[in-house]
Structures are given as C-alpha cells and as structure tokens.
Enzyme design. Structure first.
Site, mmCIF file in Angstrom:
data_model
loop_
_atom_site.group_PDB
_atom_site.id
_atom_site.type_symbol
_atom_site.label_atom_id
_atom_site.label_comp_id
_atom_site.label_asym_id
_atom_site.label_seq_id
_atom_site.Cartn_x
_atom_site.Cartn_y
_atom_site.Cartn_z
ATOM 1 N N GLY A 239 0.765 -1.243 0.000
ATOM 2 C CA GLY A 239 0.000 0.000 0.000
ATOM 3 C C GLY A 239 0.787 1.279 0.000
ATOM 4 O O GLY A 239 0.228 2.343 -0.275
ATOM 5 N N GLU A 274 3.865 -6.755 1.913
ATOM 6 C CA GLU A 274 3.522 -7.104 0.527
ATOM 7 C C GLU A 274 3.575 -5.886 -0.392
ATOM 8 O O GLU A 274 2.582 -5.540 -1.031
ATOM 9 C CB GLU A 274 2.101 -7.694 0.490
ATOM 10 C CG GLU A 274 1.875 -8.876 1.410
ATOM 11 C CD GLU A 274 0.396 -9.274 1.481
ATOM 12 O OE1 GLU A 274 -0.478 -8.497 1.045
ATOM 13 O OE2 GLU A 274 0.123 -10.375 1.979
ATOM 14 N N PRO A 275 4.711 -5.213 -0.464
ATOM 15 C CA PRO A 275 4.755 -4.034 -1.334
ATOM 16 C C PRO A 275 4.728 -4.426 -2.805
ATOM 17 O O PRO A 275 5.358 -5.408 -3.202
ATOM 18 C CB PRO A 275 6.096 -3.384 -0.977
ATOM 19 C CG PRO A 275 6.954 -4.519 -0.528
ATOM 20 C CD PRO A 275 6.030 -5.507 0.137
ATOM 21 N N GLY A 276 3.996 -3.678 -3.582
ATOM 22 C CA GLY A 276 3.973 -3.906 -5.021
ATOM 23 C C GLY A 276 4.457 -2.653 -5.734
ATOM 24 O O GLY A 276 5.572 -2.567 -6.253
ATOM 25 N N ARG A 277 3.598 -1.624 -5.691
ATOM 26 C CA ARG A 277 3.894 -0.363 -6.371
ATOM 27 C C ARG A 277 5.223 0.233 -5.915
ATOM 28 O O ARG A 277 5.998 0.734 -6.734
ATOM 29 C CB ARG A 277 2.762 0.615 -6.041
ATOM 30 C CG ARG A 277 2.727 1.845 -6.911
ATOM 31 C CD ARG A 277 1.704 2.840 -6.372
ATOM 32 N NE ARG A 277 0.412 2.268 -6.106
ATOM 33 C CZ ARG A 277 -0.606 2.255 -6.963
ATOM 34 N NH1 ARG A 277 -0.463 2.795 -8.150
ATOM 35 N NH2 ARG A 277 -1.757 1.724 -6.629
ATOM 36 N N CYS A 343 -10.951 3.701 -29.578
ATOM 37 C CA CYS A 343 -12.178 4.439 -29.881
ATOM 38 C C CYS A 343 -13.043 4.654 -28.654
ATOM 39 O O CYS A 343 -14.160 4.136 -28.556
ATOM 40 C CB CYS A 343 -12.932 3.730 -30.984
ATOM 41 S SG CYS A 343 -11.973 3.818 -32.485
ATOM 42 N N GLU A 344 -12.510 5.359 -27.690
ATOM 43 C CA GLU A 344 -13.256 5.747 -26.489
ATOM 44 C C GLU A 344 -12.678 7.057 -26.010
ATOM 45 O O GLU A 344 -11.454 7.238 -26.016
ATOM 46 C CB GLU A 344 -13.038 4.741 -25.353
ATOM 47 C CG GLU A 344 -13.684 3.430 -25.573
ATOM 48 C CD GLU A 344 -13.900 2.664 -24.268
ATOM 49 O OE1 GLU A 344 -14.032 3.304 -23.206
ATOM 50 O OE2 GLU A 344 -13.932 1.445 -24.347
HETATM 51 N N1 LLP Z 1 -1.399 -7.057 -0.842
HETATM 52 C C1 LLP Z 1 -2.691 -7.157 -1.179
HETATM 53 C C2 LLP Z 1 -3.535 -8.132 -0.478
HETATM 54 C C3 LLP Z 1 -3.212 -6.339 -2.200
HETATM 55 O O1 LLP Z 1 -4.496 -6.440 -2.518
HETATM 56 C C4 LLP Z 1 -2.373 -5.409 -2.864
HETATM 57 C C5 LLP Z 1 -2.878 -4.565 -3.929
HETATM 58 C C6 LLP Z 1 -1.019 -5.362 -2.480
HETATM 59 C C7 LLP Z 1 -0.571 -6.186 -1.457
HETATM 60 C C8 LLP Z 1 -0.040 -4.436 -3.130
HETATM 61 O O2 LLP Z 1 -0.353 -3.114 -2.920
HETATM 62 P P1 LLP Z 1 0.675 -1.959 -3.342
HETATM 63 O O3 LLP Z 1 1.869 -2.079 -2.440
HETATM 64 O O4 LLP Z 1 1.020 -2.178 -4.741
HETATM 65 O O5 LLP Z 1 -0.100 -0.714 -3.114
HETATM 66 N N2 LLP Z 1 -4.545 -1.470 -10.012
HETATM 67 C C9 LLP Z 1 -4.445 -0.437 -8.986
HETATM 68 C C10 LLP Z 1 -3.865 -0.965 -7.706
HETATM 69 C C11 LLP Z 1 -4.615 -2.128 -7.124
HETATM 70 C C12 LLP Z 1 -3.999 -2.666 -5.865
HETATM 71 C C13 LLP Z 1 -4.664 -3.913 -5.426
HETATM 72 N N3 LLP Z 1 -4.091 -4.546 -4.292
HETATM 73 C C14 LLP Z 1 -3.657 0.732 -9.544
HETATM 74 O O6 LLP Z 1 -3.251 0.680 -10.706
HETATM 75 O O7 LLP Z 1 -3.462 1.738 -8.859
#
Ligand code: LLP
Length: 419
Positions: A239, A274-277, A343-344
């Site tokens: 997050g 659980e970092p993603g972004r 086309c949107e």
């Molecule tokens: N853990 C869980 C259970 C999650 O649902 C998520 C993201 C993460 C970790 C990773 O979160 P982060 O660190 O990346 O914020 N498609 C959207 C973002 C959707 C995130 C969904 N869950 C966007 O493009 O902004």
C-alpha cells in the site's frame, strides 16, 4: 529514486538509451530497470533492519517472470492472488516458503494447489473459505498454514477503487470474527493458524491509516495470546504510495518501518510485507511514439501509439503519469491533450498537459508505469500485447515478446454453422 534520467539530452534507463530500445523492439513497449527494482527491494528490506521481514512482492503489480526473478535473486518472496501468480513466482525462483496466497476468490482447486505447494501461508478472508481450506487440507492429509485477513474498518489509498480496508469492502473479516476464525482454525487438525493479515489500500501517502490498522492487529494478537493461542506472524500488506508527479513525497520506507516498529514494540512476532507499487512503480516506463498531432480550437491533441489497453490507469483511476520526450527539449511548454488510438473518450492519458513541443514520430516515455501497467493490459481494439524489456546496466533484453494478432486469432475458431 530511479535509474531513468537524461544523459547528454537522451533519456536513458541505466546505461541504455531508451530510443535504442524503441528502435530495436518497436513501440509501445514497457521497459524495466533492474537497478531500480533491486534498489527499491533493498531500501524496503533494510528499513526494518535488524528486524528480518519477509518482503513478499505483490505479483499483481508486475508479474513478468524476469522481474520476479530479479527480485527473487535479492531474496524477495511473493504475495499472490491466483494459482497463476503462484506458478509465476515459483517459475521465477521464489521458494514456496516465501509465497503468500491472498484474495477473496480462491477456488477449491487453487487452495489445493497452494497446500500441495507448501506456501508460507494462505490469508483466509471468510468463514466459508476457512471451511473449504480445512476440507481441502484434510483430503490431502496436510496441514495448511493460515493467516486470517482482518478488515480493520480503516480505508486508505489513492482512489476509492483501490481502498480495501473499510468494513463495506469485500476484503477480510471484522476483528471479532477474526478471533472466532482463529480459534476455529486452532481447533482443526488440518489448519495451523500462524497469524493475522491486513491490507487497507494502495497508493497510500499518509501513515496514519496504516498505523490505525496495525494497532487493530496488535490488539488482536494480544487478545488471542491472552486466550492461550500462539500467534507467530503478522502480514502488514502493501500500500505504500510512490510519487507520480511533483507532489510531496509519500512516506519513505524508513518512516514506514519506524512506525511499524513503534506500533509493534515489545510484541515478539515476525513480520511480512507485501509491497507492489513501491518496488516496481518507478522501475518501469512505457515507451510510445507520437502518431500525429491533431489541431483543436482549445489546444492540440497528441495522438500516441499507446492506448488505454496498454496503460489503463488514467482511464479507470484518473491516474497521473508523467510524460517525458526521449530527446530532451528545453524551452517553453505547450498545453496538450494526450490520447491513445482507442475508440473511447476514456482513452485519454492527460488533459491540458504542458509538454515541450512535439511532432509526429517523436518518442515519449510514460513514467511510473512499472506497477499495474503491463499486467492490466488487454488486446482491446484487436491490438497486440506490447513487448516488455528488462535493462541491466548497458544491456537490455526482451523479457516478453509482442503477442501478435496471429496469436490472438490462433485461439479463435468458427463454429460448425459458419464454416
Ligand atoms: N497485498 C494485497 C492483499 C493487495 O491487494 C495489494 C494490492 C497489495 C498487497 C499491493 O499493494 P501496493 O503495495 O502495490 O499498493 N490497479 C491499482 C492498484 C490495485 C492494488 C490492489 N491490491 C492501480 O493501478 O493503482
């Protein structure tokens, strides 16, 4: 901090000119920086030192096997939400014991796969899921490692559609229900409750809601332990936001880790995140070429060869992505609308964006496209899935080749009555 910068007027990823990649693989194309991925992983991990956290990269943010392998080499785990993501993580060399399985819609088959694989833990989101998992584990003669995902009724994040922690969201169970489920799991011979999990949203730029959620977890751990149960782990979710433009910087990993340590002080417990972004966002760009400039009374429109099917975040979250020309231009900017070929009207990346004057044929990069970019792409309007390229120092390689129309058509067939 990332490894994309102008050098001698050419926009580079590490030691490679992005224009060279565009020439070699065509546009649009995603490009990822190894050094940036590694750096972000390291900064996050080391922010907690000497505490050893399991940094389980959220595969949903970027599922490319080469990206996952880059992180796996650094020691990263994986947070996954489907059998496909678990398989990608395994294929990339993430050991099963570093894989977390999350999500509200795990099927019986997926749960069985995760139990057989021996993942680190399965984050259970409901009573029905816990019961299904108990059955599955029993049939397999196995014991499943379980964490209960708590819905702390604290929402946060960059957009309503990516806030997950309010009580009306579909995720997790209430704190009281978490206690019940934990006890139920403890009483089941085929379930091993290990801890609690939470994830309240994405692109969070303020530590306060995260802190509030973690305090809820702490309170639950103390309650469970008072009742004589063992709680070994907390999964704090992902997050943490990243800067998309000149906005105040989101909290740094060090501030985040300091807050976590403060909230959990004295609680003897191991932690996963659980970092993603935060890991992948600024480690990737989407390259695109200007097809033409359309004149309009209000302001000119730049039509790019990248569309919302390649990068959907502006269309669905009104997200801002910086746009940089691959050849540095100085001087006054021009206000443009920036659109794709789909086309949107939603296929609009930016309105009234000040950019250096651009012409047909010019190349640009969408910044901060390494997370939730390629993974959310589609073939809408019968377009190809674009290539993905990984850079390391002065080298680059295609790590997913273009998925062509021929390959799309190969999956389709006419029914008997139309032959
Ligand atoms: N853990 C869980 C259970 C999650 O649902 C998520 C993201 C993460 C970790 C990773 O979160 P982060 O660190 O990346 O914020 N498609 C959207 C973002 C959707 C995130 C969904 N869950 C966007 O493009 O902004």
């Amino acid at each position: 901090m990332n490894h994309f910068e102008y050098r001698g007027g050419a926009f580079c990823c590490e030691d490679v000119k992005l224009a060279d990649i565009a020439d070699a693989v065509g546009t649009p194309a995603y490009v990822y920086s190894t050094a940036t991925l590694e750096r972000h992983y390291k900064v996050f991990k080391e922010a907690f030192a000497p505490r050893d956290v399991l940094v389980a990269f959220a595969v949903k943010a970027n599922a490319n096997v080469a990206v996952l392998a880059t992180l796996a080499r650094q020691g990263a785990g994986a947070d996954t939400v489907s059998q496909g993501e678990i398989e990608r993580a395994l294929r990339a060399g993430v050991p099963a014991e570093r894989i977390i399985f999350s999500g509200v819609g795990k099927t019986e088959a997926e749960l069985a796969f995760a139990v057989r694989t021996g993942v680190h833990q399965i984050n259970v989101e409901s009573t029905a899921e816990l019961d299904m998992l108990a059955d599955v584990a029993k049939q397999l003669g196995a014991t499943a490692n379980v964490a209960i995902r708590v819905n702390p009724d604290v929402g946060a994040g960059g957009h309503d559609k990516i806030s997950t922690g309010k009580s009306d969201a579909k995720f997790g169970v209430s704190p009281d229900m978490a206690i019940q489920l934990y006890k139920r799991a403890a009483a089941d011979a085929h379930l091993a409750p290990r801890g609690l999990a939470v994830h309240i949203g994405s692109q969070i730029k303020d530590l306060a809601p995260l802190e509030a959620a973690f305090r809820v977890l702490r309170g639950l751990v103390e309650r469970l332990r008072r009742d004589g149960l063992t709680v070994e782990r907390l999964d704090l979710g992902g997050g943490l936001g990243v800067p998309y433009f000149n906005e105040p910087d989101p909290p740094a990993p060090a501030e985040y880790a300091a807050m976590v340590n403060r909230v959990l002080e004295g609680l003897d417990i191991s932690i996963a995140c659980e970092p993603g972004r935060m890991i992948a966002g600024n480690a990737g760009v989407l390259l695109s070429r200007v097809i033409r400039i359309q004149e309009r009374a209000a302001r000119p429109i730049i039509v790019l060869d990248a569309g919302m099917n390649d990068l959907i975040r502006p269309a669905i979250y009104d997200a801002y992505h910086g746009i940089k020309p691959l050849v540095e231009r100085k001087g006054p900017g021009v206000d443009y609308d920036v659109v794709g070929p789909i086309c949107e009207t939603g296929d609009t990346f930016a309105r009234k964006r000040s950019l250096p004057p651009l012409e047909a044929g010019d190349l640009v990069a969408f910044m901060t496209a390494g997370a939730y970019g390629a993974v959310m792409a589609s073939t809408y309007n019968a377009r190809d899935l674009v290539p993905e390229v990984l850079v390391a120092g002065d080298k680059f390689q295609i790590v997913r080749r273009r998925w062509t129309l021929e390959e799309q058509l190969a999956l389709e067939s006419l029914p008997d009555w139309l032959r």
